[in-house]
Each structure stands twice: as structure tokens, then as C-alpha cells.
Scaffold this motif. Sequence first.
Motif, PDB file in Angstrom:
ATOM      1  N   GLY A  89      14.223   9.058   2.366  1.00  0.00           N
ATOM      2  CA  GLY A  89      12.811   8.967   1.989  1.00  0.00           C
ATOM      3  C   GLY A  89      12.494   7.871   0.993  1.00  0.00           C
ATOM      4  N   PRO A  90      13.241   7.796  -0.111  1.00  0.00           N
ATOM      5  CA  PRO A  90      12.929   6.766  -1.118  1.00  0.00           C
ATOM      6  C   PRO A  90      13.130   5.325  -0.630  1.00  0.00           C
ATOM      7  N   THR A  91      13.829   5.131   0.474  1.00  0.00           N
ATOM      8  CA  THR A  91      14.036   3.769   0.976  1.00  0.00           C
ATOM      9  C   THR A  91      12.791   3.209   1.652  1.00  0.00           C
ATOM     10  N   PHE A  92      11.844   4.093   2.024  1.00  0.00           N
ATOM     11  CA  PHE A  92      10.610   3.612   2.631  1.00  0.00           C
ATOM     12  C   PHE A  92       9.868   2.739   1.623  1.00  0.00           C
ATOM     13  N   PHE A  93       9.347   1.651   2.094  1.00  0.00           N
ATOM     14  CA  PHE A  93       8.534   0.725   1.310  1.00  0.00           C
ATOM     15  C   PHE A  93       9.326   0.003   0.218  1.00  0.00           C
ATOM     16  N   ILE A 117       0.846  -1.207   0.000  1.00  0.00           N
ATOM     17  CA  ILE A 117       0.000   0.000   0.000  1.00  0.00           C
ATOM     18  C   ILE A 117       0.877   1.251   0.000  1.00  0.00           C
ATOM     19  N   GLY A 118       1.914   1.262   0.848  1.00  0.00           N
ATOM     20  CA  GLY A 118       2.809   2.415   0.909  1.00  0.00           C
ATOM     21  C   GLY A 118       3.510   2.682  -0.407  1.00  0.00           C
ATOM     22  N   LYS A 119       4.019   1.637  -1.035  1.00  0.00           N
ATOM     23  CA  LYS A 119       4.713   1.782  -2.317  1.00  0.00           C
ATOM     24  C   LYS A 119       3.749   2.277  -3.392  1.00  0.00           C
ATOM     25  N   THR A 120       2.534   1.750  -3.399  1.00  0.00           N
ATOM     26  CA  THR A 120       1.530   2.182  -4.361  1.00  0.00           C
ATOM     27  C   THR A 120       1.208   3.669  -4.170  1.00  0.00           C
ATOM     28  N   LEU A 121       1.039   4.081  -2.920  1.00  0.00           N
ATOM     29  CA  LEU A 121       0.753   5.484  -2.639  1.00  0.00           C
ATOM     30  C   LEU A 121       1.919   6.380  -3.026  1.00  0.00           C
ATOM     31  N   MET A 122       3.166   5.899  -2.840  1.00  0.00           N
ATOM     32  CA  MET A 122       4.338   6.692  -3.238  1.00  0.00           C
ATOM     33  C   MET A 122       4.375   6.902  -4.748  1.00  0.00           C
ATOM     34  N   ILE A 123       3.913   5.905  -5.496  1.00  0.00           N
ATOM     35  CA  ILE A 123       3.901   6.017  -6.957  1.00  0.00           C
ATOM     36  C   ILE A 123       2.761   6.935  -7.414  1.00  0.00           C
ATOM     37  N   PHE A 178       0.877   9.165  -5.486  1.00  0.00           N
ATOM     38  CA  PHE A 178       0.838  10.481  -4.845  1.00  0.00           C
ATOM     39  C   PHE A 178       2.198  10.816  -4.217  1.00  0.00           C
ATOM     40  N   PRO A 179       3.236  11.024  -5.040  1.00  0.00           N
ATOM     41  CA  PRO A 179       4.588  11.211  -4.487  1.00  0.00           C
ATOM     42  C   PRO A 179       4.713  12.421  -3.558  1.00  0.00           C
ATOM     43  N   ASN A 180       4.076  13.539  -3.887  1.00  0.00           N
ATOM     44  CA  ASN A 180       4.203  14.731  -3.042  1.00  0.00           C
ATOM     45  C   ASN A 180       3.515  14.560  -1.695  1.00  0.00           C
ATOM     46  N   ALA A 181       2.329  13.971  -1.705  1.00  0.00           N
ATOM     47  CA  ALA A 181       1.605  13.732  -0.454  1.00  0.00           C
ATOM     48  C   ALA A 181       2.368  12.756   0.436  1.00  0.00           C
ATOM     49  N   MET A 182       2.933  11.716  -0.168  1.00  0.00           N
ATOM     50  CA  MET A 182       3.699  10.741   0.620  1.00  0.00           C
ATOM     51  C   MET A 182       4.992  11.360   1.153  1.00  0.00           C
TER      52      MET A 182
END
Length: 116
Positions: free
Chosen positions: A53-57, A16-22, A24-28
Amino acid sequence: LQKILIFLHVVTCVVIGKTLMILFPNAMKRYILKQGEKSRMNKNPKFSYENWGPTFFSFKYLLFVLKVKWKRLEDEAHEGCPAPNTPVVTFNGEVRRLLDFMQDNRPLILNFGSCT
């Protein structure tokens, strides 16, 4: 069974986190920075969001979280059960197990405190 449930929970959160980062990158990024404020991770000027930051998920993140959560299962104490033999670090930096400090049948006393 506990490890399977933890695995499913962590994998679900990472997906879910990785999907949200893709999507909605600014919100994440704002969300992760907000989390960084709580841990003071973003107070170090030499350690910017682009470093961590990018290491999350990521897959490494998934493995790390699983390792920590599974280790914590071993550290749980339950009334009437033997104490967990958790790892501790000596003043010399050597990693030992808590029960390594037992001597004969003497009780082991743990004293927690801080020094500033």
C-alpha cells in the motif's frame, strides 16, 4: 508529444494521490484496498496492505508507471503500418522480440490460447 502528455498525466495523478494519502490516509487505504480486490492483490494472506500500500504514489511507482505506459506506445498497431516488434518470452524463459521468429518471407502466425 505523446510521451510528454503521458508524463504530465502520470505526474499529476501521483502528486494528487500522494497528497490525498497524506491528508486522508484512512480513506486512501480503503480506496487502495478496494483496487486490490479487483486485482486480487489482497487475497494472499502473506502479502498485507502494509507491504504494498505505501508504495503507491512513490517515486518508484511514478517511474514504473511511466515505463509501462511509454512501452505500450511502442506496442500499438496501426492499420497499414508495420507490426510492432514487441518482446515475448519463450518457454525457456528467454526474452526475444516477436520479429526474431520470422523466417525468410514466410508469414508469421500467432496463435493465442490458454492451458489450464
